[in-house]
Design a protein around this motif. Sequence first.
Motif, mmCIF file in Angstrom:
data_model
loop_
_atom_site.group_PDB
_atom_site.id
_atom_site.type_symbol
_atom_site.label_atom_id
_atom_site.label_comp_id
_atom_site.label_asym_id
_atom_site.label_seq_id
_atom_site.Cartn_x
_atom_site.Cartn_y
_atom_site.Cartn_z
ATOM 1 N N THR A 41 -24.105 32.883 13.925
ATOM 2 C CA THR A 41 -24.827 32.216 12.850
ATOM 3 C C THR A 41 -26.199 31.728 13.446
ATOM 4 O OG1 THR A 41 -22.926 30.942 12.216
ATOM 5 C CG2 THR A 41 -24.700 29.709 11.730
ATOM 6 N N LEU A 42 -27.215 32.024 12.342
ATOM 7 C CA LEU A 42 -28.715 31.469 12.750
ATOM 8 C C LEU A 42 -28.943 30.305 11.915
ATOM 9 C CD1 LEU A 42 -28.521 34.674 13.864
ATOM 10 C CD2 LEU A 42 -31.005 34.581 12.847
ATOM 11 N N ARG A 43 -29.542 29.337 12.500
ATOM 12 C CA ARG A 43 -29.823 27.999 11.831
ATOM 13 C C ARG A 43 -31.133 28.031 11.267
ATOM 14 N NH1 ARG A 43 -26.060 26.976 15.610
ATOM 15 N NH2 ARG A 43 -24.022 26.119 14.688
ATOM 16 N N ARG A 44 -31.458 27.012 10.585
ATOM 17 C CA ARG A 44 -33.063 27.137 10.160
ATOM 18 C C ARG A 44 -33.819 26.349 11.214
ATOM 19 N NH1 ARG A 44 -34.523 27.106 5.300
ATOM 20 N NH2 ARG A 44 -32.438 26.597 4.244
ATOM 21 N N GLY A 45 -35.100 26.929 11.462
ATOM 22 C CA GLY A 45 -35.880 26.591 12.339
ATOM 23 C C GLY A 45 -35.302 26.991 13.977
ATOM 24 N N GLU A 46 -34.196 27.685 14.001
ATOM 25 C CA GLU A 46 -33.829 28.053 15.525
ATOM 26 C C GLU A 46 -34.743 29.243 15.978
ATOM 27 O OE1 GLU A 46 -29.500 28.216 17.394
ATOM 28 O OE2 GLU A 46 -29.860 29.263 15.349
ATOM 29 N N LEU A 47 -34.709 29.275 17.095
ATOM 30 C CA LEU A 47 -35.404 30.572 17.865
ATOM 31 C C LEU A 47 -34.194 31.092 18.990
ATOM 32 C CD1 LEU A 47 -38.761 30.955 19.547
ATOM 33 C CD2 LEU A 47 -36.744 31.893 20.600
ATOM 34 N N ILE A 48 -33.686 31.953 18.506
ATOM 35 C CA ILE A 48 -32.500 32.616 19.277
ATOM 36 C C ILE A 48 -33.037 33.991 20.168
ATOM 37 C CG2 ILE A 48 -30.857 31.722 17.865
ATOM 38 C CD1 ILE A 48 -30.009 34.442 17.332
ATOM 39 N N VAL A 49 -32.415 34.491 21.190
ATOM 40 C CA VAL A 49 -32.860 35.501 21.827
ATOM 41 C C VAL A 49 -31.427 36.168 21.826
ATOM 42 C CG1 VAL A 49 -33.151 36.480 24.242
ATOM 43 C CG2 VAL A 49 -34.826 34.714 23.355
ATOM 44 N N THR B 72 -43.935 26.223 11.575
ATOM 45 C CA THR B 72 -43.441 26.660 10.273
ATOM 46 C C THR B 72 -42.221 26.502 10.025
ATOM 47 O OG1 THR B 72 -43.049 28.975 10.790
ATOM 48 C CG2 THR B 72 -45.456 28.247 10.398
ATOM 49 N N ASP B 73 -41.380 26.106 10.941
ATOM 50 C CA ASP B 73 -39.813 26.030 10.777
ATOM 51 C C ASP B 73 -39.192 27.114 10.608
ATOM 52 O OD1 ASP B 73 -37.458 24.271 11.043
ATOM 53 O OD2 ASP B 73 -37.399 24.049 8.869
ATOM 54 N N THR B 74 -39.767 28.237 11.106
ATOM 55 C CA THR B 74 -39.172 29.678 10.759
ATOM 56 C C THR B 74 -38.035 29.892 11.630
ATOM 57 O OG1 THR B 74 -41.363 30.470 10.032
ATOM 58 C CG2 THR B 74 -39.900 32.081 10.624
ATOM 59 N N THR B 75 -36.885 30.286 11.251
ATOM 60 C CA THR B 75 -35.880 30.864 12.065
ATOM 61 C C THR B 75 -36.317 32.115 12.682
ATOM 62 O OG1 THR B 75 -34.299 29.792 10.608
ATOM 63 C CG2 THR B 75 -33.603 31.546 12.103
ATOM 64 N N MET B 76 -36.134 32.313 13.969
ATOM 65 C CA MET B 76 -36.570 33.556 14.667
ATOM 66 C C MET B 76 -35.492 34.068 15.722
ATOM 67 S SD MET B 76 -40.438 32.557 15.998
ATOM 68 C CE MET B 76 -41.855 32.372 14.858
ATOM 69 N N ALA B 77 -35.300 35.438 15.607
ATOM 70 C CA ALA B 77 -34.500 36.090 16.537
ATOM 71 C C ALA B 77 -35.302 37.082 17.315
ATOM 72 C CB ALA B 77 -33.395 36.577 15.709
ATOM 73 N N ILE B 78 -35.187 37.126 18.468
ATOM 74 C CA ILE B 78 -35.945 38.205 19.542
ATOM 75 C C ILE B 78 -34.926 38.814 20.057
ATOM 76 C CG2 ILE B 78 -37.521 38.366 21.193
ATOM 77 C CD1 ILE B 78 -38.764 35.482 20.741
#
Length: 238
Positions: free
Chosen positions: A34-42, A193-199
């Motif tokens: 699950t990816l949430r709004r504004g989250e940065l996950i690696v 920007t509250d962009t959800t990011m996945a690296i």
Amino acid sequence: MDQNADVVLETRALTRTYRMGEVDIHALQGVDLTLRRGELIVMLGASGSGKSTLLNILGGLDRATSGTVRYGDHDLTHATHRQLTAYRRHHVGFVFQFYNLISSLTARENVAIVTDISRDPLTPEAALSMVGLQDRLDHFPSQLSGGEQQRVAIARAIAKRPALLLCDEPTGALDFRTGIRVLEVIEAINRDTDTTMAIITHNAVIGEMADRVVHLRDGRVDGITVPERRLRARELEW
């Protein structure tokens, strides 16, 4: 990170199997994420762990063999080619290890390729200013350093105001100092920007700047950890 924040993207029991001759390669095996709004996950894992396959499915570049993928209220599992194209065009930004800039176009023109087909884009000038390249608008890729080229690629990705930014080894071709500068840009965009990011990366240190770290092994989620304190990019050491 508020655990009750809006869910942007969700996968359940996701699998991806490739046929190589007479052998089945199980790239993903039952991934729930699950990816949430504004989250940065690696998403952290060694080569062959399935992280690039997962990123490609999240971004609509590939399809799952089974399981479900949902973006907001939209079920992408059985989306048509046209629907996936629209999803990528309007909702997802991509940053890859290699910059994929067009050598005959300036930084401004490379970003304009995206803004010309987007619904409500930033101007190329605004996007390039966000990554600190307001003085390099009319430079060609050959006139830019590797880090600057990657920042142009990030500007191109964010210019369409995507809800989701997917980064595949964004510092993989860069030295430490330049990589930190690129991560600082990604960090600032996430914050502002509250962009959800996945690296996705094989470098465990980058996980220290994440809200959550998804550990992948042999096509499975091998655990999800939450750093005790989310470090700033400039605090990272490797």
